[in-house]
Write a protein that holds these residues in place. Sequence first.
Motif, PDB file in Angstrom:
ATOM      1  N   THR A  21       0.843  -1.197   0.000  1.00 17.77           N
ATOM      2  CA  THR A  21       0.000   0.000   0.000  1.00 17.77           C
ATOM      3  C   THR A  21       0.875   1.242   0.000  1.00 17.77           C
ATOM      4  N   ALA A  22       0.564   2.169  -0.910  1.00 14.70           N
ATOM      5  CA  ALA A  22       1.262   3.455  -0.962  1.00 14.70           C
ATOM      6  C   ALA A  22       0.570   4.421  -0.015  1.00 14.70           C
TER       7      ALA A  22
ATOM      8  N   LEU B 255       6.000  12.605  -6.204  1.00 12.11           N
ATOM      9  CA  LEU B 255       7.365  12.680  -6.722  1.00 12.11           C
ATOM     10  C   LEU B 255       7.374  12.152  -8.151  1.00 12.11           C
ATOM     11  N   VAL B 256       7.722  13.023  -9.103  1.00 14.66           N
ATOM     12  CA  VAL B 256       7.591  12.702 -10.518  1.00 14.66           C
ATOM     13  C   VAL B 256       8.930  12.866 -11.227  1.00 14.66           C
TER      14      VAL B 256
ATOM     15  N   VAL C 269       6.572   7.826 -11.451  1.00 12.11           N
ATOM     16  CA  VAL C 269       6.055   8.447 -10.225  1.00 12.11           C
ATOM     17  C   VAL C 269       6.458   7.554  -9.061  1.00 12.11           C
ATOM     18  N   ARG C 270       6.972   8.164  -8.011  1.00 14.23           N
ATOM     19  CA  ARG C 270       7.438   7.394  -6.861  1.00 14.23           C
ATOM     20  C   ARG C 270       6.515   7.629  -5.668  1.00 14.23           C
TER      21      ARG C 270
ATOM     22  N   THR D  28       9.573   0.777   1.915  1.00 15.41           N
ATOM     23  CA  THR D  28      10.267   0.780   0.641  1.00 15.41           C
ATOM     24  C   THR D  28       9.592   1.788  -0.284  1.00 15.41           C
ATOM     25  N   VAL D  29      10.196   2.001  -1.454  1.00 16.95           N
ATOM     26  CA  VAL D  29       9.675   2.988  -2.396  1.00 16.95           C
ATOM     27  C   VAL D  29       9.184   2.302  -3.657  1.00 16.95           C
ATOM     28  N   LEU D  30       7.968   2.616  -4.060  1.00 21.07           N
ATOM     29  CA  LEU D  30       7.389   2.124  -5.303  1.00 21.07           C
ATOM     30  C   LEU D  30       7.706   3.117  -6.417  1.00 21.07           C
ATOM     31  N   THR D  31       8.139   2.613  -7.558  1.00 23.30           N
ATOM     32  CA  THR D  31       8.336   3.442  -8.743  1.00 23.30           C
ATOM     33  C   THR D  31       7.422   2.916  -9.832  1.00 23.30           C
TER      34      THR D  31
END
Length: 446
Positions: A64-65, A84-85, A178-179, A186-189
């Motif tokens: 989940t973001a 964040l783009v 888009v992050r 963790t970070v989704l890209t």
Amino acid sequence: MGVLTNVFLVFVLFCVCMCVSQQADVYRLQPKYPAADNDEEGSKASFVSRDTNRIGRRLQAHQTAIFSLKGNVVPYGLYYVTMLVGNPSKPYFLDVDSGSELTWIQCDAPCISCAKGPHPLYKLKKGSLVPSKDPLCAAVQAGSGHYHNHKEASQRCDYDVAYADHGYSEGFLVRDSVRALLTNKTVLTANSVFGCGYNQRESLPVSDARTDGILGLGSGMASLPSQWAKQGLIKNVIGHCIFGAGRDGGYMFFGDDLVSTSAMTWVPMLGRPSIKHYYVGAAQMNFGNKPLDKDGDGKKLGGIIFDSGSTYTYFTNQAYGAFLSVVKENLSGKQLEQDSSDSFLSLCWRRKEGFRSVAEAAAYFKPLTLKFRSTKTKQMEIFPEGYLVVNKKGNVCLGILNGTAIGIVDTNVLGDISFQGQLVVYDNEKNQIGWARSDCQEISKL
């Protein structure tokens, strides 16, 4: 016994001979990821890397973001998140709008009409244009009801989108990364399609603006959550929780990790797939114990849409008139004097000592209850804090307005003011909307 022993030995020798004679047909197992000669540590590292990637792919769809919401009903009149783009990524503030599908950012294309936003205009990347043949182009243009393209149709997908408050954005679609931060830290890209808006009218003020664009969270395939779900990154579930009790902000999420199904009230989304809004049909409306519809079923009052892009709640003309009537009846004899001096919220009341907060004024009013016809037993209770505003003069004003002023005729729209102190979830996987009273502290635990 000796004879038997000899027979057994002959049989064994026969089997061995057969195996040797057919050696070319024997299948040898080889390592899938062979390491360099005698590189045991390298082999272990490759195995760990492989397993990490495989497990990550399986688990990623269940992540989940999470986003922090900023803003308020008064004086900002909106709630926004930071997206964040690009690569390297740059921040943009986007107004959260569950009533529209397209996400767009003010863009230097060059810009014809753009407000001075909090960040520099988005810069186009080479090769980022979305062609008109892309399925997302058709979805966006169908949503706006306009089919038009640049003269070099294969190179660009144009869009224009209009909003109920008479806002407007024109531009074309682009693709960029888009992050987002996930709940597991963790970070989704995500490879994402959104609008490069080069001509805005009233969507953002002509002067300084608090945001750089709109984050469209409607149920159509062009919304970011829908795109990310199709890529297998998240579940197509959206939620927001707006602080109540006069506090600013809250949180928003894409995915289903933060949804406690048993603790929520759920009603079905209706009119799918033709209706792209989060529509739940009509409801019987009660102010305290007094129904707004004398017939009691609420059908004549119009259906209901959940729309986080609206600051206030808007009723159909009939529902608004009935609501106003019971509110005035309730205030009769309570030593409040009607005041119409507010330039926007025209229906207000004042008392001699004034009101310092909505909590002070709430004691004069009653909860508004929506009993949904689609389920008969499910209801949503909107406390006075969910429809009242205290203005600069210390008067208490209704934050429920007549929708005819902005062109709303047949539908009631629940906006941000009525979502305060509520966790609201749009589950596009199961086509249902849920809500629960909440202090919205979940984000502080993550």
